[in-house]
Design an enzyme around this catalytic site. Structure first.
Site, PDB file in Angstrom:
ATOM      1  N   TRP A   1       0.843  -1.210   0.000  1.00  0.00           N
ATOM      2  CA  TRP A   1       0.000   0.000   0.000  1.00  0.00           C
ATOM      3  C   TRP A   1       0.873   1.254   0.000  1.00  0.00           C
ATOM      4  O   TRP A   1       0.510   2.261  -0.607  1.00  0.00           O
ATOM      5  CB  TRP A   1      -0.909  -0.010   1.225  1.00  0.00           C
ATOM      6  N   HIS A   2       2.023   1.179   0.672  1.00  0.00           N
ATOM      7  CA  HIS A   2       2.869   2.361   0.783  1.00  0.00           C
ATOM      8  C   HIS A   2       3.543   2.741  -0.526  1.00  0.00           C
ATOM      9  O   HIS A   2       3.894   3.920  -0.711  1.00  0.00           O
ATOM     10  CB  HIS A   2       3.938   2.128   1.859  1.00  0.00           C
ATOM     11  N   GLY A   3       3.747   1.802  -1.409  1.00  0.00           N
ATOM     12  CA  GLY A   3       4.393   2.176  -2.659  1.00  0.00           C
ATOM     13  C   GLY A   3       4.624   0.993  -3.571  1.00  0.00           C
ATOM     14  O   GLY A   3       4.671  -0.158  -3.135  1.00  0.00           O
TER      15      GLY A   3
ATOM     16  N   PHE B   1       2.714   8.553  -1.167  1.00  0.00           N
ATOM     17  CA  PHE B   1       1.878   7.354  -1.051  1.00  0.00           C
ATOM     18  C   PHE B   1       0.428   7.657  -1.367  1.00  0.00           C
ATOM     19  O   PHE B   1      -0.381   6.753  -1.334  1.00  0.00           O
ATOM     20  CB  PHE B   1       2.000   6.773   0.360  1.00  0.00           C
TER      21      PHE B   1
END
Length: 466
Positions: free
Chosen positions: A323-325, A466
């Site tokens: 989800w962060h990247g 993000f």
């Protein structure tokens, strides 16, 4: 528009005064003002992506009503909502990553695959507002929330500018009722909000930006620095990302409070944790609870045996990392946290009370894992670990000594303040109103002077990517 910019310092006072000078009984007019202000705030970065957030808003507003009314097609409309939101994420955030990963995978087996990538700009905040609208649809499906009938109110919930681009990820059950009801001016709320905003700016401008000026060059070119320099950068980055992101959350929560809204706490002194489990209860709370409620528990949580619990923890953190990247660095970062959470459950490593030595150990473990989060590539991450564990430690490169002294000064004040909060069990959200007028004024002026003195440039917040 970013909080630490001249544009925002002009924008917010205008919104603030217009908002409170409107007739207070006309909540609808206030909400329209907030909606317009939020679209101006978001469009300031790139107006073209206003259509994207508007599309997401319309889809989830309509599908929310469909889920509530339908008897036989609830699941269909829910899946449609989830697939729409995940489709937006997959297209704008992960399309190139999946393509490049598939090409690399095929090359391992000797197959040369030529696939085209797209020159896609990642819309700021898309990870946050898609999670927010997804939870809205899921809560309606579960029967935990009734959909709002007002499109204005729902659009305000999705785009509310204080938390639009980097959270906290607010639940509809908390924010929409506040949007629908009349807001009242409360003096103590103003003191709390204003003080939290000042603390947020101090954390960002004085501490996080100061650290970035010292360590960015080390992380950007780790091959030309020795192990001591890299170790210094690893430790300092832990503080940079904490004070950068908690600073953003403080400004967001404080700004919302000045407008009459209460957001949930997003950070609770995470570096005082004595386990990885406790760290995730204190770090980015809105995301960790979202992953728990909408991923970990639906996977089975701890209800289907210890082995499946380990699996569920690992999958949750793996996807939380992704989800962060769109990078294998984030996948590995999440996977390591998932493994450590499982090990803590397996060996019952969850102390009930604070222990200084365990606190230090957890801090250094978390700091080492942050290497994957900060490094420019997976290769750089491995290179950094090789240097840390194989080279002799010489004097570190500190760059400009004045920059380092600025970092140590800001870091000392920030940590000292956090220690006071921790030892007295006080939450920052209510700290301002606990001070008398004289103390509040003196401390506020001192913080403001520091912000003005150390402000150098309107650098982006780390979590904007993000």
């Amino acid at each position: 528009m970013i909080f630490n910019s001249l544009a925002f310092l002009i924008f917010f006072p205008i919104v603030f005064f217009c908002y409170w000078f409107l007739p207070r009984k006309q909540v609808r007019i206030q909400n329209i003002l907030l909606l317009v202000a939020s679209y101006v705030f978001y469009g300031w970065w790139d107006w073209r992506f206003l259509s994207l957030i508007a599309f997401s808003t319309i889809v989830d507003y309509v599908l929310g009503l469909k889920i509530d009314k339908s008897e036989n097609k609830k699941k269909f409309f829910l899946v449609l909502s989830i697939m729409t939101n995940l489709g937006l994420l997959a297209t704008f955030k992960y399309f190139n990553f999946f393509i490049e990963s598939w090409v690399d995978f095929c090359s391992i087996f000797g197959y040369e695959v030529s696939l085209s990538t797209l020159n896609i700009i990642l819309p700021v905040g898309i990870s946050f507002y898609t999670f927010q609208t997804m939870s809205y649809s899921i809560d309606i499906y579960r029967g935990e929330l009734k959909p709002t009938r007002s499109f204005i109110n729902f659009a305000t919930f999705v785009s509310f500018f204080p938390q639009l681009v980097a959270g906290p990820i607010e639940r509809a059950s908390n924010l929409i009722p506040q949007i629908e009801e009349q807001r009242k001016w409360i003096h103590n709320r103003f003191k709390d909000g204003f003080f939290q905003i000042l603390i947020g700016f101090f954390r960002k401008v004085v501490v996080a930006d100061g650290i970035g000026a010292v360590i960015d060059g080390i992380y950007n070119e780790p091959d030309i620095h020795n192990a001591s320099s890299i170790l210094m950068a690893v430790v300092l980055y832990s503080f940079q990302i904490y004070f950068d992101f908690s600073g953003y959350s403080d400004i967001a929560i404080g700004t919302a409070k000045l407008l009459g809204f209460d957001f949930k706490r997003n950070f609770n002194l995470p570096y005082f944790s004595v386990s990885i489990t406790e760290f995730w209860r204190r770090w980015h709370i809105s995301l960790s609870t979202w992953l728990r409620d909408y991923l970990y528990i639906p996977l089975g949580g701890n209800r289907k045996g210890i082995v499946l619990q380990y699996r569920n923890l690992f999958i949750t953190m793996l996807l939380g990392g992704l989800w962060h990247g769109s990078s294998w660095n984030f996948v590995v970062w999440g996977a390591i946290h998932g493994i450590l959470l499982g090990l803590e459950k397996k060996f019952n490593l969850l102390p009930k009370n604070y222990n200084f030595f365990k606190n230090i150990i957890i801090f250094f473990i978390v700091s080492l894992i942050w290497v994957f989060f900060r490094s420019l590539s997976f290769h750089d991450s491995i290179f950094i670990f090789n240097k840390l564990f194989s080279e002799d430690y010489l004097l570190p490169y500190v760059g400009n000594i004045n920059s380092l002294m600025t970092v140590l000064y800001g870091l000392f004040l920030a940590i000292f303040f956090d220690v006071i909060l921790f030892r007295r069990n006080i939450h920052l959200e209510s700290f301002g109103s606990k001070l008398n007028t004289l103390s509040f004024s003196i401390i506020s002026v001192f913080i403001l002077i520091n912000i003005v003195l150390f402000y150098s440039s309107s650098s982006n917040f780390i979590y904007f990517q993000f």
